[in-house]
Write an enzyme that holds these catalytic residues in place. Structure first.
Site, PDB file in Angstrom:
ATOM      1  N   SER A 156     -24.373  53.912  99.404  1.00 37.50           N
ATOM      2  CA  SER A 156     -24.707  54.186 100.798  1.00 37.50           C
ATOM      3  C   SER A 156     -25.112  52.883 101.461  1.00 37.50           C
ATOM      4  O   SER A 156     -25.582  51.953 100.783  1.00 37.50           O
ATOM      5  CB  SER A 156     -25.874  55.181 100.885  1.00 37.50           C
ATOM      6  OG  SER A 156     -26.329  55.327 102.216  1.00 37.50           O
ATOM      7  N   TYR A 169     -34.895  58.202  98.105  1.00 34.82           N
ATOM      8  CA  TYR A 169     -33.443  58.271  98.294  1.00 34.82           C
ATOM      9  C   TYR A 169     -32.842  56.880  98.446  1.00 34.82           C
ATOM     10  O   TYR A 169     -31.885  56.521  97.749  1.00 34.82           O
ATOM     11  CB  TYR A 169     -33.097  59.125  99.510  1.00 34.82           C
ATOM     12  CG  TYR A 169     -31.622  59.090  99.842  1.00 34.82           C
ATOM     13  CD1 TYR A 169     -30.703  59.810  99.083  1.00 34.82           C
ATOM     14  CD2 TYR A 169     -31.149  58.304 100.896  1.00 34.82           C
ATOM     15  CE1 TYR A 169     -29.344  59.752  99.370  1.00 34.82           C
ATOM     16  CE2 TYR A 169     -29.796  58.243 101.185  1.00 34.82           C
ATOM     17  CZ  TYR A 169     -28.890  58.975 100.422  1.00 34.82           C
ATOM     18  OH  TYR A 169     -27.544  58.902 100.701  1.00 34.82           O
TER      19      TYR A 169
END
Length: 280
Positions: A156, A169
């Site tokens: 990501s 995360y």
């Protein structure tokens, strides 16, 4: 855990399907994972798809109706070692060498670290990090032995910045990015490739599941198309690229800015996007 060297593959009816390589997609019931599965099918692969939710069976049925290849759903919880072993056993039962795998399964949780439930945070580590390491260990040993194979890891652009109000995360994605880059170097003298897919905010169930859909700026803002992200990831995987930023111009600009901004500023910017109430 079962070691790949100790388990001989068995022959299944699928092994007789000549000309169609085998691919695996984890987290394939929706979002980027489902779109990656479509990319593989459209480009001549047969599939083993996995997820832990009850949407998987419907997703597999839809994929079968859309494409010509075979689609085997394996519903497992990859946060558990037994789930990884069960998925790996299904791969081995097919009988064909694994041509490609998309290590895509992941989960997030928004909110302040001190307020979030510890089990929710540990679940992120178990799925995003531990399951990826477990499954990569198994399939990469087989690929290196065969001197062939492609691995796509869904990282990501969050991996490039401290994730205020998504602390665990973002850290998990930073791990995956570093992990993938290290393995790229370790395996540079083989015909096994690893590609990092780095999406930005994408229109999936992620933000709803992470309790960020309604009261954060990132949750309420326009997001990238998962089909576009998956296509970009698949094309980079097939080209053997080290990484690709998935999404549109805004996402690519965000990733470019992250390369030059100091971490303290990036943490402040992330807070503006992810802090509860920022969507008001």
């Amino acid at each position: 855990m079962t070691d790949s060297a100790d388990t001989a593959p068995t022959t299944s009816p699928n092994a007789a399907l000549e000309g169609r390589p085998l691919a695996v997609v984890t987290g394939a019931s929706s979002g980027i994972g489902l779109e990656l599965a479509r990319q593989f099918l459209e480009n001549g692969f047969d599939l083993v798809v996995s997820a832990e939710d009850d949407e998987l069976a419907a997703a597999a049925a839809t994929l079968r109706a859309e494409g010509e290849g075979s689609v085997e759903p394996v519903r497992v919880d990859l946060r558990r070692a037994e789930g990884v072993e069960e998925l790996y056993a299904a791969i081995r039962r097919d009988g064909r060498p694994l041509a490609a795998i998309a290590l895509n399964a992941g989960v997030g949780q928004g909110g302040a670290f001190v307020d979030n439930d510890l089990d929710d945070e540990l679940s992120i580590i178990d799925l995003n990090i531990t399951s990826t390491v477990r499954l990569a260990k198994l399939v990469l040993r087989d690929m290196v032995a065969a001197d062939a194979g492609r691995v796509l890891v869904t990282s990501s652009i969050a991996s490039t910045m401290p994730g205020s109000f998504q602390a665990v995360y973002n850290a998990s994605k930073s791990f995956l990015q570093s992990f993938t880059e290290a393995l790229q170097n370790e395996l540079k003298d083989t015909n096994v490739t690893l590609t990092s897919l780095m999406p930005g905010p994408t229109e999936t169930e992620f933000f709803e599941r992470a309790d960020m859909a309604e009261d954060t700026k990132v949750g309420t803002s326009k997001k990238d198309d998962p089909a576009q992200v998956a296509r970009q990831g698949f094309e980079a995987l097939m080209a053997g690229k080290d990484r690709v930023v998935g999404g549109g111009v805004a996402t690519k600009a965000q990733e470019a800015a992250a390369k030059v901004l100091p971490d303290k500023l990036k943490a402040a910017m992330h807070r503006q996007m992810a802090e509860p109430g920022s969507g008001d």
